[in-house]
Design an enzyme around this catalytic site. Structure first.
Site, short mmCIF file in Angstrom:
data_model
loop_
_atom_site.label_atom_id
_atom_site.label_comp_id
_atom_site.label_asym_id
_atom_site.label_seq_id
_atom_site.Cartn_x
_atom_site.Cartn_y
_atom_site.Cartn_z
N ARG A 304 145.17 22.84 11.80
CA ARG A 304 145.19 21.54 11.13
C ARG A 304 145.38 20.49 12.22
O ARG A 304 145.66 20.82 13.37
CB ARG A 304 146.34 21.48 10.12
CG ARG A 304 146.21 22.53 9.01
CD ARG A 304 147.08 22.16 7.83
NE ARG A 304 147.23 23.23 6.88
CZ ARG A 304 146.41 23.46 5.87
NH1 ARG A 304 145.35 22.69 5.68
NH2 ARG A 304 146.63 24.45 5.02
N GLY A 329 137.93 22.97 3.95
CA GLY A 329 138.14 22.40 2.63
C GLY A 329 137.83 20.92 2.59
O GLY A 329 137.01 20.41 3.38
N ILE A 359 141.38 27.89 -0.60
CA ILE A 359 141.96 28.93 -1.44
C ILE A 359 142.44 28.34 -2.75
O ILE A 359 142.52 29.02 -3.77
CB ILE A 359 143.11 29.63 -0.68
CG1 ILE A 359 143.39 30.97 -1.34
CG2 ILE A 359 144.35 28.77 -0.61
CD1 ILE A 359 144.21 31.88 -0.49
N ASP A 360 142.73 27.04 -2.73
CA ASP A 360 143.20 26.38 -3.95
C ASP A 360 142.08 26.15 -4.96
O ASP A 360 142.34 25.75 -6.09
CB ASP A 360 143.85 25.03 -3.61
CG ASP A 360 145.17 25.20 -2.89
OD1 ASP A 360 145.68 26.33 -2.88
OD2 ASP A 360 145.67 24.21 -2.33
N ILE A 513 148.77 36.19 -0.15
CA ILE A 513 147.56 36.12 -0.97
C ILE A 513 146.37 35.54 -0.20
O ILE A 513 145.24 35.66 -0.63
CB ILE A 513 147.76 35.35 -2.30
CG1 ILE A 513 147.98 33.86 -2.06
CG2 ILE A 513 148.88 35.94 -3.12
CD1 ILE A 513 147.85 33.05 -3.33
N ARG A 514 146.64 34.91 0.91
CA ARG A 514 145.49 34.37 1.64
C ARG A 514 145.24 35.09 2.97
O ARG A 514 144.22 34.84 3.61
CB ARG A 514 145.63 32.87 1.86
CG ARG A 514 146.63 32.47 2.92
CD ARG A 514 146.61 30.98 3.14
NE ARG A 514 147.28 30.64 4.37
CZ ARG A 514 147.59 29.43 4.75
NH1 ARG A 514 147.27 28.40 3.99
NH2 ARG A 514 148.19 29.20 5.89
N1 ADP Z 1 139.95 12.37 6.11
C1 ADP Z 1 139.63 13.08 7.19
N2 ADP Z 1 138.72 12.60 8.05
C2 ADP Z 1 138.36 13.32 9.13
N3 ADP Z 1 138.85 14.54 9.41
C3 ADP Z 1 139.75 15.06 8.58
C4 ADP Z 1 140.20 14.37 7.44
N4 ADP Z 1 141.09 15.15 6.81
C5 ADP Z 1 141.22 16.27 7.54
N5 ADP Z 1 140.41 16.23 8.59
C6 ADP Z 1 140.20 17.27 9.58
O1 ADP Z 1 139.88 18.49 8.90
C7 ADP Z 1 140.67 19.56 9.40
C8 ADP Z 1 141.13 20.39 8.25
O2 ADP Z 1 141.79 19.59 7.29
P1 ADP Z 1 142.94 20.18 6.39
O3 ADP Z 1 143.33 19.14 5.40
O4 ADP Z 1 144.01 20.75 7.25
O5 ADP Z 1 142.29 21.43 5.68
P2 ADP Z 1 141.13 21.55 4.62
O6 ADP Z 1 139.85 21.29 5.31
O7 ADP Z 1 141.26 22.94 4.16
O8 ADP Z 1 141.42 20.53 3.54
C9 ADP Z 1 141.81 18.94 10.17
O9 ADP Z 1 141.93 19.60 11.40
C10 ADP Z 1 141.41 17.52 10.41
O10 ADP Z 1 140.99 17.38 11.74
O1 FBP Z 2 151.33 26.39 5.41
P1 FBP Z 2 149.93 25.94 5.61
O2 FBP Z 2 149.17 26.76 6.57
O3 FBP Z 2 149.84 24.49 5.91
O4 FBP Z 2 149.14 26.18 4.24
C1 FBP Z 2 149.70 25.99 3.00
C2 FBP Z 2 148.82 25.17 2.13
O5 FBP Z 2 147.47 25.46 2.24
C3 FBP Z 2 146.90 25.56 0.94
O6 FBP Z 2 146.62 26.89 0.74
C4 FBP Z 2 145.65 24.75 0.82
O7 FBP Z 2 144.89 24.89 1.97
P2 FBP Z 2 143.31 24.92 1.97
O8 FBP Z 2 142.83 23.94 0.94
O9 FBP Z 2 143.00 24.55 3.37
O10 FBP Z 2 142.87 26.32 1.67
C5 FBP Z 2 147.94 25.08 -0.02
O11 FBP Z 2 147.94 25.70 -1.27
C6 FBP Z 2 149.20 25.29 0.71
O12 FBP Z 2 150.13 24.33 0.42
#
Ligand code: ADP
Ligand code: FBP
Length: 639
Positions: A304, A329, A359-360, A513-514
């Site tokens: 992240r 995601g 996963i959500d 679970i993940r």
């Molecule tokens: N609004 C955004 N604009 C640009 N990059 C983003 C934004 N939100 C998240 N990211 C990038 O996407 C990556 C993954 O986002 P994260 O929220 O952790 O997981 P997910 O893609 O599962 O929602 C992060 O490393 C971040 O760099």
């Molecule tokens: O502890 P971490 O690695 O930040 O992940 C936990 C979080 O990721 C999630 O699984 C959601 O993540 P994604 O949407 O990236 O799959 C949430 O349900 C949970 O709160």
């Protein structure tokens, strides 16, 4: 991370990006775009220079039929010859391979003619309309590119050597290998009969009429917009883990290989891998990824956090990447969209393709995301353990916390799947704990009746009851209070207070679970998503993601899927089914008797064009989300 940790010791270490490629900064040069290897056999593309700019197309997209350069030409009205004889009639004395190509073209044209369904035949709606919300961006709208015949050969695994004539049946099979650019998949398939129908969604202005919305069918195209030898692909996995990540990477690599792509880079540890020199990209091959699907996690690593997107685009440019696959995601897709825009500003010829990972299951429009099934399945083990513990104890209470920061899909589906749950609590449905109509009282009733009670609570549920840190993680996601532990202690305190002896067990399987590898159904979804991501890139689409819509795989414009995160709709059939299964009532925040409610506001018929709030006196769970009438259905249930 040792990238080979999950393969055992017998494999060789993947090579990192050669320095020569790192040093080269590619700039877009239309003449060096897709190279035409076999002139002639396919329908001619419009002159490259005539490709309209994207903005113009977005304004005026009269018909999908004519907006795509690789659309097959309209068949001649007079042509009614069966495909085979027509094809034979068109073939003068030619070489075997030339004749094969011409046959193929004629058959495709005939096939298109026979099978093409115009918008009028399938209903109005978004199909081919100027404001089609699901039209995917095509690179030819941004720059001139001449397509070539596809090199994808799923049936044979390769083209026949020159001079060897294919049997007719093989040609026919090839004809059916490709998806036409005009193929569409209907997004919403329910035609609601009444504004009170459960699950109905209202358009702005309260319109609930059936409006067909068409999405673009995924799959390999007969024409491609990149020559495989000129493709350099990069794959990245971002965000949290999810079962199936390795499967998707594997299928992307396999499919690129089938097209003939030789250069594939795996970016380590999500977007961080673009900026951390300690973790350079690794070269991916069919051999290297062949067994990765047996293990959970991502063998490339995830992260992240948001590095500067310009740095990422710099690297894409430096490394000469023209296919960029982002497995992630909502956040990752937001990043992908930004990256696409910045690449566009730099006039880079690059296909940016997302593959939804969450996963959500909180992604708009799609039936479900990969890994979700597996996580629901794995959650059963925790729920079952809670049930076994509770059923063997005197007044046993089992509490299971499941993932779901802002949506309760895992909790809802796991509850429905298990059939062992008395109460499920999710973020989308507020609840009270205390009082006659609260959660504790219902737990007591179940204990009195059955001697046990199992509660599933999603991690994002009841956050308003906790002191939250108010902080956010590296990606900007809210850091939640631990509702599971808190609820566990509160339950113990409550039953202690009413002097009822209970045995409370708490299970938190969050990362279990993940972290596992995926089940059969997810293996299949991952495979098809991975393959279609590559088909989408070769087909010339960009800023797209791949989704499963009404059991069909489609290309969707990224902006459409990230407009808002998906949540469980308390007015949906699925939530009703879930609470029907548990038998739980509503646990309304502000319980009110219907007589009090009536006294407060004299309900009149809903304003014209406004949704009528569906009421379900049976389940009591159909809560209108309109601000004026938050829990009327719950109040009815309580009387
Ligand atoms: N609004 C955004 N604009 C640009 N990059 C983003 C934004 N939100 C998240 N990211 C990038 O996407 C990556 C993954 O986002 P994260 O929220 O952790 O997981 P997910 O893609 O599962 O929602 C992060 O490393 C971040 O760099
Ligand atoms: O502890 P971490 O690695 O930040 O992940 C936990 C979080 O990721 C999630 O699984 C959601 O993540 P994604 O949407 O990236 O799959 C949430 O349900 C949970 O709160």
């Amino acid at each position: 991370m040792n990238i080979l940790a999950c393969f055992g010791s017998g494999q060789s270490r993947p090579s990192t990006t050669p320095s020569s490629t790192r040093a080269r900064r590619s700039t877009f040069d239309p003449s060096k775009g897709a190279r035409v290897v076999r002139p002639g056999p396919l329908p001619a593309a419009p002159p490259a220079a005539a490709a309209p700019p994207r903005a113009a197309l977005a304004q005026k997209r009269p018909s999908v039929l004519s907006s795509r350069p690789n659309s097959a030409p309209s068949p001649s009205p007079s042509s009614s010859t069966p495909a085979r004889s027509q094809a034979q009639a068109q073939v003068p004395a030619q070489s075997g391979s030339q004749r094969r190509e011409d046959n193929s073209q004629a058959q495709r044209s005939q096939y298109n003619k026979d099978n093409m369904r115009r918008p009028s035949a399938v209903g109005s709606g978004s199909y081919g309309q100027a404001n089609d919300p699901f039209a995917c961006t095509h690179l030819t709208e941004l720059m001139p590119i001449t397509p070539i015949e596809s090199t994808y050969r799923a049936h044979s695994g390769g083209t026949l050597p020159d001079g060897i004539e294919a049997p007719e049946s093989r040609e026919q099979n090839m004809r059916r290998l490709y998806v036409h650019d005009e193929d569409r998949v209907l997004l919403k398939v329910v035609h609601y009969g009444n504004p009170t129908s459960v699950g109905i969604e209202f358009e702005e202005g309260g319109d609930w009429q059936f409006k067909p919305l068409w999405t673009q069918r995924a799959g390999p195209r007969a024409q491609i917009y990149f020559h495989p030898s000129a493709v350099k692909a990069a794959i990245v996995t971002c965000g949290g883990l999810c079962p199936g990540l390795n499967d998707v990477i594997r299928q992307v690599v396999f499919t690129l290989d089938v097209y003939g792509v030789k250069e594939i880079l795996g970016i380590q540890y999500g977007f961080k891998g673009f900026v951390d020199p300690k973790y350079p990209p690794v070269a991916l091959t069919r051999k290297l990824v062949s067994r990765v699907h047996m293990a959970g996690g991502s063998f490339l690593g995830v992260s992240r956090g948001t590095p500067d997107l310009n740095d990422i685009v710099d690297k894409l440019q430096d490394w000469g990447i023209n296919f960029f696959f982002i497995i992630g995601g909502n956040g990752s897709h937001a990043g992908a969209h930004e990256i696409y825009k910045r690449c566009l500003e730099r006039k880079m010829k690059i296909a940016v393709v997302g593959i939804p990972k969450t996963i959500d299951n909180d992604l708009q429009l799609v039936d479900k995301t990969f890994g979700f099934d597996t996580s629901v399945e794995e959650a059963q083990r925790a729920i079952n353990a809670a049930f076994v513990e509770a059923s063997s104890a005197y007044n046993g209470v089992g509490i299971v916390k499941l993932m779901g920061r802002q949506s309760g899909f895992i909790a809802m589906y796991a509850t429905l799947a298990s059939g062992q749950v008395d109460i499920v609590l999710i973020p989308e449905v507020p609840f009270v704990l205390e009082g006659e109509h609260g959660v504790y009282n219902f737990m007591k009733k179940r204990l009195d009746k059955n001697g046990l009670c199992v509660v599933v609570i999603a991690e994002g549920a009841g956050q308003e009851l906790l002191e939250s840190s108010g902080g956010v993680d590296a990606s900007g996601n809210p850091i939640l209070g631990d509702i599971g532990k808190w609820f566990y202690s509160q339950v113990k305190a409550y039953f202690g207070k009413i002097k009822m002896s209970v045995d409370v067990k708490y299970i938190d399987p969050t990362y279990m679970i993940r972290a596992r590898h995926c089940n059969s159904s997810d293996h299949i979804i991952c495979s098809v998503l991975g393959q279609n991501a590559v088909h989408g890139a070769f087909a010339g689409y960009t800023d797209i993601t791949i989704g499963l819509v009404n059991t069909h795989y489609v290309f969707l414009p990224i902006p459409k899927v990230i407009e808002v995160a998906r949540k469980v709709d308390p007015n949906s059939n699925m939530w009703h089914r879930t609470v029907t299964s548990t038998g739980q009532p509503d646990f309304p925040m502000v319980p009110q008797k219907i007589s009090e409610k009536k006294a407060q506001s004299q309900p009149s018929s809903p304003p014209k064009s406004q949704p009528t709030s569906p009421k379900s006196p049976v389940s009591g769970s159909s809560r209108s989300q309109s601000p004026g009438d938050p829990y009327l259905a719950g109040a009815i249930h309580l009387i």
